[in-house]
Design an enzyme around this catalytic site. Structure first.
Site, short mmCIF file in Angstrom:
data_model
loop_
_atom_site.label_atom_id
_atom_site.label_comp_id
_atom_site.label_asym_id
_atom_site.label_seq_id
_atom_site.Cartn_x
_atom_site.Cartn_y
_atom_site.Cartn_z
N ARG A 17 25.17 72.60 131.07
CA ARG A 17 26.06 73.25 130.11
C ARG A 17 26.84 74.44 130.70
NH1 ARG A 17 22.18 74.49 125.36
NH2 ARG A 17 20.56 73.96 126.87
N ALA A 384 53.84 112.86 152.48
CA ALA A 384 53.99 111.74 151.55
C ALA A 384 54.65 110.54 152.23
CB ALA A 384 54.85 112.18 150.36
#
Ligand code: UD1
Ligand code: CA
Length: 503
Positions: A17, A384
């Site tokens: 199942r 950055a």
């Protein structure tokens, strides 16, 4: 003196199942497979031998055993003729076994070690031939029922499909966990028939056979029925996952961890969290993850096999096999890939991905960067939008940045390359050659300006119109200023050839 104990785990069934190519036994549930949970629950029994009956998808299950339970011996049940047949085959493979035998279904993952120990102690104390773990459940559908005699003793265990309507009304069920006298079990298994609705050899029939022969059989009732819940399909698996999540979270909160939203916090049984840590909502702590005291993790964070030291903060991040040092800060929106090691009070900021890199004490990579195969010293700042260009298309190379370095925004570190202690780089530098300690490096030609290019080359566009207006306004402002004889120095600081880092 207790006799030698043997554990037998039944894991040969197909689990139809589940509708899965993966063995039911290997479906994961908060840090372990179903079978892994049962092995863990059986561990405190202190067995001298652990036999695992395998059959359906035996290769998968055996490979998993090598990984998680190398002490266990797989026994092949080539055709699955029932739980009794499975135990018979296991004992045939271990003819020397005659002490206490603990049998566990492989699909009861919420079972606790304490419960197995309590079952064993009750069984051995009573000198029983067989003891079954039972529980009173709200919905006994599909399970074997405990049929008691008028004196309250165990008469037999009946499967639902073989039960009378009256027996189906019984809510006391067989959990599929048992302790047996090995010698008597072996003898009873030889007498099993397949005379039932499924045509299988039922292990449960051993109880009726022993009781009828006047052997003492016993029932040990589990303190909490939840532990006895089996798993037959993915709906039940999800239900078990929710219950186990609650169990883990409750234990952690009682030990001093703050969990802001237990319903959305999924912590594997294998993870650890120290007191005064705060786990915010929508967070998963998986595998061998460890969170130290006073650390904050989440919201919206997944940590896999990751160590977060005391006082660190990990916010909206995904981390795999990484280490976050004491007081360090990660995120929001960061991705730490395997081998990332962040030093004390260091920082991996927003939209930063790191891999196989060491970031030293106090060093920061605050924004929009990729840090791959890098070693960064202490108290350095990476500007950055920097990329550690670690891959030349064939091989990976390392970048080494020293301590107290300040690299500009939008740098490319083309590995292998080094930036020395205290060095600076300008914005937009492509660092191809090593930068000596204390040097400033810039790259690219000087910025060039072509005055009036848009108006002459792109006449009639919105850009040309905007430029025209801005130039006209500037000219008007200049004319006014000249009239007032106001002079100003409009030049920039001539010392710095490039911007350096962003904080
Ligand atoms: C079994 C019990 C039932 C109990 C329930 C608890 C029997 C006859 N019934 O029923 O009383 O309430 O567990 O969950 O034992 N397995 C094998 N080989 C086989 C058959 C099964 O290894 O030939 C393994 C399965 O993989 C599973 C366990 O045994 O781990 C139980 O088998 P399953 O078919 O799920 O038994 P149930 O019908 O649930
Ligand atoms: Ca079952």
């Amino acid at each position: 003196m207790t006799e030698a104990r043997t554990v037998v785990i039944l894991a040969a069934g197909e689990g139809k199942r589940m509708k899965s190519a993966l063995s039911k036994m290997l479906h994961p549930l908060l840090g372990r497979t179903l079978l892994g949970h049962v092995l863990a629950a059986a561990a405190p029994a202190g067995a001298d031998r652990t036999l695992v009956v395998v059959g359906h998808a035996a290769d998968q299950v055996e490979a998993h055993l090598v990984e998680v339970a190398p002490h266990a011996t797989p026994v092949l049940q080539a055709e699955q003729h029932g739980t009794g047949h499975a135990v018979r085959i296991a004992l045939e493979a271990a003819p020397e076994v005659n002490g206490t035998v603990v049998v566990l279904n492989g699909d009861v993952p919420l079972l606790r070690g304490e419960t197995v120990t309590a079952l064993l102690e009750a069984h051995e104390r009573a000198g029983a031939a067989a003891t079954v773990l039972a529980a009173e459940v709200p919905d006994p559908t599909g399970l074997g029922r405990i049929v008691r005699d008028p004196a309250g003793g165990l008469e037999r265990i009946v499967e639902e499909r073989d039960a009378s309507p009256a027996e189906r009304g019984i809510r006391e069920i067989n959990a599929g966990i048992y302790a047996f006298n090995g010698r008597l079990l072996r003898a009873a298994l030889a007498k099993l028939t397949s005379d039932n609705d499924q045509g299988e050899e039922y292990l449960t029939d051993v109880f009726g056979l022993l009781a009828a022969a006047g052997e003492p059989v016993a029932v040990h009732v589990a303190a909490d029925f939840e532990e006895t819940l089996g798993c037959n399909d993915r709906v039940e698996l999800a239900g078990l996952r929710g219950r186990l999540r609650d169990r883990v979270n409750t234990a952690l909160m009682r030990s001093g961890v703050t969990i802001l939203d237990p319903a959305t916090t999924w912590i594997d049984v294998t993870a650890t969290v120290e007191r005064d840590a705060v786990i915010d909502q929508n967070t998963q702590l998986r595998g061998a993850t460890r969170v130290g005291t006073g650390a904050t993790v989440g919201p919206d964070t997944t940590l896999i096999d990751t160590i977060v030291a005391a006082g660190a903060t990990v916010l909206r991040a995904h981390a795999v096999q990484s280490e976050v040092g004491p007081g360090a800060s990660v995120g929001p929106y960061a991705y730490l890939r395997p081998g990332t090691r962040l030093g004390e009070k260091s920082k991996i900021g927003t939209f930063v991905e790191a891999k196989n890199s060491e970031i030293g004490t106090g060093s920061k990579v605050p924004h929009l960067s990729y840090v791959g195969d890098a070693t960064i010293g202490e108290y350095s700042n990476i500007g950055a939008a920097s990329v550690f260009v670690n891959y030349d298309g064939v091989a990976k190379h390392r970048t080494v940045i020293g301590s107290h370095a300040r690299t500009g925004s939008d740098n490319m570190f083309v590995a292998p390359v080094e930036v020395g202690d205290g060095a600076y780089t300008g914005a937009g530098t492509v660092v191809r050659r090593d930068v000596p300690p204390g040097a400033l490096s810039v790259s690219g030609g000087p910025q060039r300006i072509f005055e009036g290019w848009v108006e002459s080359r792109r006449p009639g566009t919105a850009a040309a119109e905007a430029a025209k207006q801005a130039n006209a306004a500037a000219q008007a402002a200049r004319a006014t200023r000249d009239q007032l004889h106001v002079t100003e120095d409009g030049h920039a600081d001539a010392d710095a050839p490039g911007d350096t880092s962003s904080e």
